[in-house]
Scaffold this motif. Structure first.
Motif, short mmCIF file in Angstrom:
data_model
loop_
_atom_site.label_atom_id
_atom_site.label_comp_id
_atom_site.label_asym_id
_atom_site.label_seq_id
_atom_site.Cartn_x
_atom_site.Cartn_y
_atom_site.Cartn_z
N THR A 1 18.91 -55.30 -5.03
CA THR A 1 19.88 -56.46 -5.26
C THR A 1 19.69 -57.20 -6.90
N VAL A 2 18.47 -57.49 -7.07
CA VAL A 2 17.96 -58.02 -8.27
C VAL A 2 18.42 -57.31 -9.45
N THR A 3 18.26 -55.94 -9.20
CA THR A 3 18.71 -54.87 -10.28
C THR A 3 20.16 -54.91 -10.60
N MET A 4 20.76 -54.78 -9.53
CA MET A 4 22.33 -54.67 -9.59
C MET A 4 22.94 -56.02 -10.14
N LYS B 1 28.73 -55.13 -9.74
CA LYS B 1 29.36 -55.96 -8.65
C LYS B 1 30.10 -55.03 -7.66
N ASP B 2 30.03 -53.87 -7.65
CA ASP B 2 30.51 -53.04 -6.57
C ASP B 2 29.33 -52.65 -5.55
N LYS B 3 29.51 -53.34 -4.47
CA LYS B 3 28.38 -53.14 -3.40
C LYS B 3 28.34 -51.63 -2.85
N SER B 4 29.42 -50.81 -3.16
CA SER B 4 29.15 -49.63 -2.63
C SER B 4 28.36 -48.72 -3.56
N LEU B 5 27.79 -49.27 -4.64
CA LEU B 5 26.82 -48.57 -5.54
C LEU B 5 25.43 -48.76 -5.13
N THR B 6 25.34 -49.78 -4.01
CA THR B 6 24.00 -50.10 -3.79
C THR B 6 23.22 -49.07 -3.24
N PRO B 7 23.63 -48.04 -2.45
CA PRO B 7 22.57 -46.97 -2.15
C PRO B 7 22.19 -46.23 -3.45
N ILE B 8 23.18 -46.01 -4.31
CA ILE B 8 22.69 -45.42 -5.64
C ILE B 8 21.68 -45.89 -6.29
N ILE B 9 21.84 -47.26 -6.59
CA ILE B 9 20.81 -47.91 -7.19
C ILE B 9 19.55 -47.80 -6.45
N LYS B 10 19.57 -48.02 -5.15
CA LYS B 10 18.31 -48.12 -4.59
C LYS B 10 17.57 -46.66 -4.39
N ASN B 11 18.54 -45.74 -4.63
CA ASN B 11 17.90 -44.18 -4.47
C ASN B 11 17.00 -44.09 -5.89
N TYR B 12 17.33 -44.89 -6.99
CA TYR B 12 16.80 -44.96 -8.25
C TYR B 12 15.74 -45.88 -8.28
N SER B 13 15.13 -46.41 -7.31
CA SER B 13 14.25 -47.62 -7.30
C SER B 13 12.99 -46.94 -8.02
N LYS B 14 12.73 -45.85 -7.95
CA LYS B 14 11.35 -45.35 -8.74
C LYS B 14 11.74 -45.32 -10.21
N LYS C 1 9.40 -50.65 -16.76
CA LYS C 1 9.97 -51.56 -17.82
C LYS C 1 10.81 -50.58 -19.16
N GLU C 2 10.11 -49.52 -19.54
CA GLU C 2 10.54 -48.58 -20.58
C GLU C 2 11.91 -48.14 -20.13
N ARG C 3 11.79 -47.30 -18.99
CA ARG C 3 13.20 -46.64 -18.44
C ARG C 3 14.26 -47.63 -18.19
N TYR C 4 13.91 -49.07 -17.72
CA TYR C 4 14.94 -49.73 -17.36
C TYR C 4 15.31 -50.28 -18.60
N SER C 5 14.65 -50.71 -19.65
CA SER C 5 15.24 -51.10 -20.98
C SER C 5 16.09 -50.13 -21.38
N ALA C 6 15.60 -48.93 -21.45
CA ALA C 6 16.56 -47.79 -21.94
C ALA C 6 17.84 -47.64 -21.46
N PHE C 7 17.80 -47.64 -19.95
CA PHE C 7 19.16 -47.60 -19.14
C PHE C 7 20.07 -48.82 -19.54
N LYS C 8 19.62 -50.08 -19.96
CA LYS C 8 20.42 -51.26 -20.05
C LYS C 8 20.93 -51.11 -21.66
N LYS C 9 20.02 -50.46 -22.36
CA LYS C 9 20.64 -50.36 -23.96
C LYS C 9 21.79 -49.23 -23.78
N LEU C 10 21.95 -48.18 -23.07
CA LEU C 10 23.07 -47.48 -23.06
C LEU C 10 24.39 -48.13 -22.63
N ASP C 11 24.26 -49.25 -22.28
CA ASP C 11 25.46 -50.45 -22.08
C ASP C 11 26.68 -49.57 -21.34
#
Length: 854
Positions: A106-109, A115-128, A133-143
């Motif tokens: 939830t925090v990640t989303m 805001k699309d709650k249907s994407l929750t399982p996808i984000i949860k699947n990528y919890s690892k 921090k490095e991967r998370y930051s790179a993901f955000k930079k792709l904007d």
């Protein structure tokens, strides 16, 4: 999350605009583990009341919300799991409220603004994946602008492949590169931190990869074979069928982008070579006609077969030269051409040589003047073009590492050049010279090399104009004519070319002397040359001879100027009116037994150095009057010199392979002897003897392939390139031929279509060829088609022959909107940056868009 982070997020939630006519924000926070039960009282948010929900105060809480306080923003904190809907007494309130959670998904989303709650399982699947921090930051930079399941998958894949862009095509390239280099780190990262199944589902969607075995290697096979099926004009064998995708457009576009990308083209070629071997392509191609694969470039084998086929027909004596040239021209814009450019260049020169042989048929014996005219002034059938084709053939041939495929052709070239051209020219030229000139070396109608200064330089001297003379040792006529064409195309000014009758013997010491101002030229007892009683040996002596005519003269070598700065360059010529610059690349290389095989390469180097010198004279000194000439030409044959092609010269005098100077007249079998009275002031004292034709005097030692000194046209037709510099003329960068799209309709209704391009000018004089790329893009610059190369180098005056028809395919994974704008973009193709050349707006209105494979 710590308390500060939670407070920050809650503030952001309560500060969000109200929607659906809600009068306030109500936020439910179920702290299942009770992690913040001791901290809840420390969370203070302005204009927000906190209610603590327990299993026993549902009614009280509802009463507060609906009766006591209906306007305040409320945070409802519960240190318990969220109840099931059936047991939740506040379910109706929750439905129009906001739920806050401290779980990572939830925090990640929330942090990514998903805001699309249907994407929750996808984000949860990528919890690892997100737990770094490095991967998370790179993901955000792709904007990501628009979060969808597919975009999230591709973004994760892009990050794991260390990409700075969100692009599944680039992901595929990275994994293929890893497969080639046996580097599995990106693939292993996808398996460990991503979703490998998502990757293969995308491969299915984009490339139609549905094979049971999920293999990067087999993905490459499918992409390549699908591209092959798209380009080849025959049905492929049945054992290829499972590798032919129903997403042909996407596969071909991927291959097109992969092979044309400057950073990835080498990777593509290595992978294609592996696939070519695995699928046994040669067995397929052996059953095809050349026309079936004339524009296929998926694999290098098509170029190898094309080259071999042209070699075979040329060796067999077939004469459909236009057809072979057309085939070569069609290959020039394709992927593998740079790898085989030298092969194709050699083939083009072989075609030129064989065509000239057919057109000329046999060399006619005429008067010496008429034969000289036929050598340099006979249009498309001038004899010098044979020397040029032979020279350019070896320039290309010598750059080829594996020469086996051209070995027989090279032998045919030698046969034609030596046994037909040189032998026939030798016999007939020697006969006409012997019959018409007797012992006088003077061809009526042609200015003697001795008169160069008086005819070309003296008029500038009298009018006090500055003039530059560049003397390039052994710069024979075919080289000078090619250089004249280079100047007309690439330099600021215009060039024409004349000829002089070279001195005999056609050697450096006499040729250099004859180009200087001279009243008397003499030879001493050792055959040293003097001009007006000054030795003409060396640059310093030539400087003295020039100054004796005009004190503001200068003789200098190219080497002395080569690395000077602009200011130093100008200083050298300050106050000088007549400047002779001596350049020596060709003779220096050819007149050395260890390097004579490199003489044709030296001619190419001479073009580069001389063009730079001319440009420096024009740009730095505003030079207007420039002459480029030579002391003598040369003969060169690559093939072995047989014993029968050498004659013994009986004399006590020193002699070279092509001439001997003696104090008395002596004529031997197989030779011609001339008085040197035509040039020397000491009359009747010197005679020159040369072998008839192009044979050599027999001498010990190596170095008989490159020679000069005799009377063959290649040795004694001296070029004079007259260049008029014009610094203010149009910049060369602006003098390329112009190319435009000539297709009238700008509406695309099918996924595959042809666009016509028109080269408005023919290549000539100041109009240079241009290389372009063309592709289709959407409004924001995304490439949506294959990319084609256009080489606009046509020299035909016929406009119809300057039309290019190019085939495009659109990506099938895109929904095209007829109300959106799309563009045909033409780019200048160079090694630094692709600059936009022209842009045309199009409408794309395709009725059936599912796959384009209907």
């Amino acid at each position: 999350m710590n308390l500060d982070e939670i407070t920050k997020v809650l503030k952001e939630i309560f500060n969000e605009p109200l929607i659906n006519e809600n009068p306030r924000h109500i936020v439910f926070w179920y702290d299942t583990e009770g992690e913040f039960i001791e901290d809840i009282d420390n969370i203070n948010i302005q204009n927000v009341k906190t209610l603590k929900l327990t299993r026993n105060n549902y009614f009280k809480t509802r009463y507060i919300l609906e009766k006591e306080d209906t306007t305040s923003n409320i945070l409802i904190y519960a240190n318990m799991p969220k109840p099931s809907p059936r047991e939740d007494w506040l379910l109706d309130v929750l439905k129009y409220s906001i739920e806050f959670s401290t779980d990572k998904t939830t925090v990640t989303m929330r942090d990514l603004n998903i805001k699309d709650k249907s994407l929750t399982p996808i984000i949860k699947n990528y919890s690892k994946f997100f737990n770094n921090k490095e991967r998370y930051s790179a993901f955000k930079k792709l904007d990501i602008d628009n979060y969808t399941e597919e975009n999230i998958h591709i973004t994760v894949l892009s990050v794991l492949c260390k990409l700075s862009v969100l692009d599944f095509e680039e992901v595929t390239k990275v994994l293929l590169r890893g497969f080639l280099n046996k580097d599995k780190k990106h693939l292993e990262n996808i398996k460990k931190f991503g979703d490998i199944d998502a990757f293969w589902e995308l491969c299915s969607k984009y490339y139609g990869y549905n094979l049971e075995e999920k293999s990067i290697g087999k993905l490459m096979i499918l992409l390549a074979i699908t591209d092959l099926d798209e380009k080849i004009d025959k049905q492929l064998p049945k054992n290829y069928t499972e590798y032919i995708s129903d997403k042909k457009s996407n596969c071909s576009i991927f291959i097109n982008h992969f092979m044309s990308d400057r950073e990835d083209s080498d990777t593509y070629k290595k992978l294609a070579d592996k696939v070519q071997h695995v699928i046994k392509l040669e067995e397929v191609v052996s059953k095809l006609n050349e026309e079936d694969f004339i524009k296929c470039d998926t694999f290098r084998y098509f170029d190898e077969v094309t080259i071999k086929n042209i070699v075979d027909v040329l060796i067999s004596g077939a004469d459909e030269f236009d057809k072979y040239e057309e085939i070569i021209n069609k290959r020039k814009s394709l992927n593998w051409y740079p790898d085989y450019k030298n092969y194709y260049d050699a083939l083009e020169q072989a075609i030129n040589l064989f065509r000239l042989k057919d057109n000329i048929d046999y060399i006619k014996e005429k008067s010496p003047y008429e034969m000289i005219e036929a050598y340099y002034n006979n249009g498309e059938n001038s004899y010098y073009l044979i020397d040029k084709a032979y020279r350019k053939f070896y320039v290309a041939y010598d750059k080829i590492q594996d020469k086996d495929i051209l070995h027989e052709l090279m032998q045919s070239i030698e046969q034609v050049y030596t046994n037909w051209y040189l032998d026939e020219l030798s016999v007939k030229w020697s006969s006409t010279v012997d019959y018409n000139l007797k012992t006088e070396w003077n061809i009526p109608g042609i200015i003697s090399q001795k008169a160069f200064y008086s005819n070309y330089i003296e008029p500038h001297n009298l009018s006090k104009e500055r003039v530059f003379v560049i003397i390039s040792d052994a710069f024979r006529y075919d080289c000078a004519k090619e250089f004249s064409d280079i100047l007309n195309t690439e330099a600021k000014g215009s060039a024409t070319i004349d000829v002089l009758q070279g001195v005999l013997p056609s050697c450096t010491k006499l040729g250099m002397a004859s180009l200087l101002p001279n009243k008397n030229i003499t030879l001493d007892e050792k055959n040293n040359v003097y001009v007006d009683n000054i030795s003409s040996e060396g640059t310093s002596n030539r400087d003295k001879i020039l100054k004796s005519k005009n004190s503001n003269s200068l003789a200098i070598t190219y080497k002395d100027l080569e690395y000077l700065s602009s200011s130093e360059f100008k200083k050298v010529f300050t106050g000088k009116k007549i400047i002779y610059i001596y350049h020596n690349v060709i003779d220096a290389r050819g007149d050395n037994a260890s390097t004579e095989r490199e003489v044709f390469e030296a001619c190419e180097e001479a073009f580069i150095e001389l063009k730079q010198l001319v440009n420096n004279l024009v740009n730095r000194l505003n030079a207007v009057n420039i002459y480029i000439t030579s002391d003598h030409g040369f003969l060169y044959r690559r093939g072995s010199i047989k014993t029968t092609e050498k004659i013994n010269y009986k004399s006590d005098d020193k002699y070279s392979r092509r001439y001997a100077i003696s104090d008395k007249y002596s004529k031997q079998d197989g030779t011609l002897t001339f008085s040197m009275d035509y040039i020397l002031s000491n009359k009747g004292e010197k005679f020159v003897t040369v072998p008839r034709g192009e044979v050599r005097f027999a001498k010990q030692g190596a170095g008989s392939h490159y020679v000069h000194g005799g009377i063959m046209p290649q040795e004694i037709v001296i070029p004079v390139v007259k260049f008029k510099g014009n610094k203010k003329s149009a910049n060369i960068e602006e003098s390329y031929v112009e190319v435009e799209m000539s297709t009238i309709s700008k509406k695309i209704t099918t996924p595959r279509f042809t666009i016509n391009f028109f080269q408005k000018d023919m290549v000539e004089d100041k109009k240079q060829p241009i290389m372009l790329k063309a592709r289709f893009e959407d409004e924001v610059g995304n490439v949506i088609s294959n990319e084609i190369s256009i080489i606009a180098d046509n020299k035909s005056p016929n406009a119809e022959e300057r039309v290019f028809k190019e085939r495009f395919a659109l990506k099938s994974s895109i929904r095209y909107d007829k109300n959106s704008k799309y563009y045909l973009v033409m780019l200048e193709d160079n090694n630094e940056i692709n600059t936009e050349y022209k842009k045309y707006e199009f409408i794309i209105d395709i009725a059936i868009q599912d796959d384009f494979e209907f």
